[in-house]
Enzyme design. Structure first.
Site, PDB file in Angstrom:
ATOM      1  N   THR A   1      -7.313  11.177  49.603  1.00  5.85           N
ATOM      2  CA  THR A   1      -6.363  11.648  48.594  1.00  5.85           C
ATOM      3  C   THR A   1      -6.142  10.615  47.491  1.00  5.85           C
ATOM      4  OG1 THR A   1      -5.223  13.033  50.209  1.00  5.85           O
ATOM      5  CG2 THR A   1      -3.980  12.426  48.250  1.00  5.85           C
ATOM      6  N   GLU A   2      -5.996  11.111  46.269  1.00  3.42           N
ATOM      7  CA  GLU A   2      -5.742  10.250  45.113  1.00  3.42           C
ATOM      8  C   GLU A   2      -4.488  10.719  44.385  1.00  3.42           C
ATOM      9  OE1 GLU A   2     -10.384   8.996  44.232  1.00  3.42           O
ATOM     10  OE2 GLU A   2      -9.196   9.948  42.651  1.00  3.42           O
TER      11      GLU A   2
ATOM     12  N   GLY B   1      -4.197  11.942  41.569  1.00  2.00           N
ATOM     13  CA  GLY B   1      -4.432  13.172  40.826  1.00  2.00           C
ATOM     14  C   GLY B   1      -5.233  14.221  41.554  1.00  2.00           C
TER      15      GLY B   1
ATOM     16  N   GLY C   1      -5.269  16.043  45.480  1.00  2.00           N
ATOM     17  CA  GLY C   1      -4.885  16.190  46.874  1.00  2.00           C
ATOM     18  C   GLY C   1      -5.673  17.329  47.488  1.00  2.00           C
ATOM     19  N   SER C   2      -5.171  18.554  47.287  1.00  3.98           N
ATOM     20  CA  SER C   2      -5.883  19.720  47.806  1.00  3.98           C
ATOM     21  C   SER C   2      -7.259  19.865  47.164  1.00  3.98           C
ATOM     22  CB  SER C   2      -5.056  20.989  47.558  1.00  3.98           C
ATOM     23  OG  SER C   2      -3.846  20.940  48.289  1.00  3.98           O
TER      24      SER C   2
ATOM     25  N   PHE D   1      -1.035   7.859  49.316  1.00  7.80           N
ATOM     26  CA  PHE D   1      -0.489   8.326  50.602  1.00  7.80           C
ATOM     27  C   PHE D   1      -1.355   7.896  51.787  1.00  7.80           C
ATOM     28  CE2 PHE D   1       0.642  12.041  47.694  1.00  7.80           C
ATOM     29  CZ  PHE D   1       1.893  11.524  47.351  1.00  7.80           C
TER      30      PHE D   1
ATOM     31  N   GLU E   1      -3.749  16.640  56.005  1.00 12.10           N
ATOM     32  CA  GLU E   1      -5.000  17.193  56.553  1.00 12.10           C
ATOM     33  C   GLU E   1      -5.306  18.563  55.947  1.00 12.10           C
ATOM     34  OE1 GLU E   1      -6.444  14.997  57.886  1.00 12.10           O
ATOM     35  OE2 GLU E   1      -5.552  14.071  59.640  1.00 12.10           O
TER      36      GLU E   1
END
Length: 388
Positions: free
Chosen positions: A134-135, A137, A139-140, A164, A371
């Site tokens: 994750t970054e 900018g 996530g999903s 995160f 996740e």
């Protein structure tokens, strides 16, 4: 390891070895984790010493092959372990899950030399590992990640940031997804980055709702030099590696929700058997009994669903990914709801830290996000149904 389903009860009948694994994890959690969980939460303390105690128990490489110190267990075995640990502390169990996900990626996709170099110290828990996808900018939309790795002589130079990241600043190794090619999933590669890599730094520890015993920071790469020999598999293989880790990771985090929810129900049963109102113990009121009955029913349904999904992943069933997504969505939603209802049954005492219920509510809430959010789980499930 195979488990059978009892036709009369619907319960999974664990074999002798699985019951021994489950009991080992329960005993460790009861002795070393549960007595400290509230203090760790209050102090926001990362208990690296107790985490490392899980290494000699075989919990540093649960599904890592045994030629390199792993336990070579299956996904159902892992679910039993994480459920047992989470009954004592979901945040503790979740970190063990993350470490195992990172170690398993190296085991599954690393070369023999990489496995020999990294895994003995990971399986023993001498080294702790974190997973960096994750970054800020992305996530999903993980395939949109921006952290870039550029080949320079015998190194790759990484620039960017991860957001995160559990264990950031405390872990010794970081399994990092970075872009070596063009846009999209085919341009992503995976690197193993040591904590002391030049150009690697960490942000401030985040102030979070839950999971207080875990450090959560940004991982920052500023001209960070990583030896080319730390590239896993090949350039462009990173997105596939990341996604392969997530099926099992989703089951693990669901197991952490399950263990936390069982703990919440156990606390609610004990409290309602003691608390009196209007001249009777409150568990004698039918409305409350109905609530307890529903909580137990939902918890058992979640457990059977999760065990079935884990068994499908062990068998490498073609639809195992869908089942992992369904189990993650269902079990984490149920787990949070049961913890929240348990808090309500405690009344004002449920809002107090010393009773442990509000901690479970805080800790389990994030399981519906990480996740892959539960909304993304629905996307995965729907696409499998309509053929996209």
């Amino acid at each position: 390891m195979d488990a059978a389903v009892d036709a009369g009860t619907g319960q999974f009948e664990l074999n002798e070895e699985q019951r021994a694994i489950q009991e080992m994890a329960r005993a460790f959690a009861s002795d070393r984790v549960a007595p400290n969980a509230l203090d760790w939460d209050k102090a926001k303390h990362f208990p690296a010493d107790v985490i490392r105690e899980t290494g000699p128990l075989g919990l540093g490489g649960i599904y890592v092959r045994d030629d390199i110190g792993g336990s070579a267990l299956g996904r159902l075995d892992a679910v039993l372990i994480f459920e047992a640990l989470a009954h004592a502390d979901p945040a503790f169990s979740s970190f063990i899950s993350i470490h195992n996900m990172a170690a398993s990626m190296i085991d599954r996709f690393g070369s023999d030399e990489q496995r020999q170099r990294f895994l003995p110290k990971l399986t023993s828990m001498e080294w702790l590992a974190s997973y960096c996808l994750t970054e800020p900018g992305s996530g999903s939309d993980a395939a949109a990640l921006k952290t870039r790795a550029v080949k320079s002589g015998g190194d790759y130079v990484l620039n960017g940031a991860k957001q995160f990241i559990s264990g950031a600043g405390d872990s010794d190794l970081y399994v990092v997804m970075a872009r070596t090619g063009g846009d999209g999933p085919k341009g992503i590669s995976t690197f193993v980055v040591a904590k002391d890599a030049p150009g690697l730094s960490f942000g401030a520890n985040e102030h979070k709702m839950g999971w207080h015993m875990q450090s959560t920071r940004q991982v920052v790469f500023e001209d960070c030099k990583v030896p080319a020999e730390n590239l896993l598999a090949a350039e462009g293989a990173g997105f596939g590696i990341a996604m392969a880790g997530l099926d099992g990771g989703r089951l693990n985090i669901a197991a952490c929700s399950l263990g936390g929810a069982q703990s919440a129900l156990d606390k609610a049963l004990a409290y309602t058997a003691e608390r009196k109102a209007f001249g009777s113990k409150i568990n004698q009121f039918q409305a409350l009994q109905f609530k307890l009955a529903d909580m137990e029913t939902e918890l058992q349904a979640a457990r059977i669903f999760l065990y079935a999904a884990a068994s499908r992943l062990d068998r490498k069933a073609p639809d195992a990914g869908k089942w992992s997504a369904m189990a993650k969505r269902f079990v984490t939603d149920i787990g949070f709801d049961i913890a929240n209802q348990a808090l309500q049954l405690h009344g004002g005492y449920g809002y107090l830290h010393d009773y442990g219920i509000e901690k479970l509510v805080r800790d389990l809430r994030v399981h519906q996000i990480l996740e892959g959010t539960n909304e993304i789980m629905r996307v995965i499930i729907a696409r499998s149904l309509i053929g996209r």
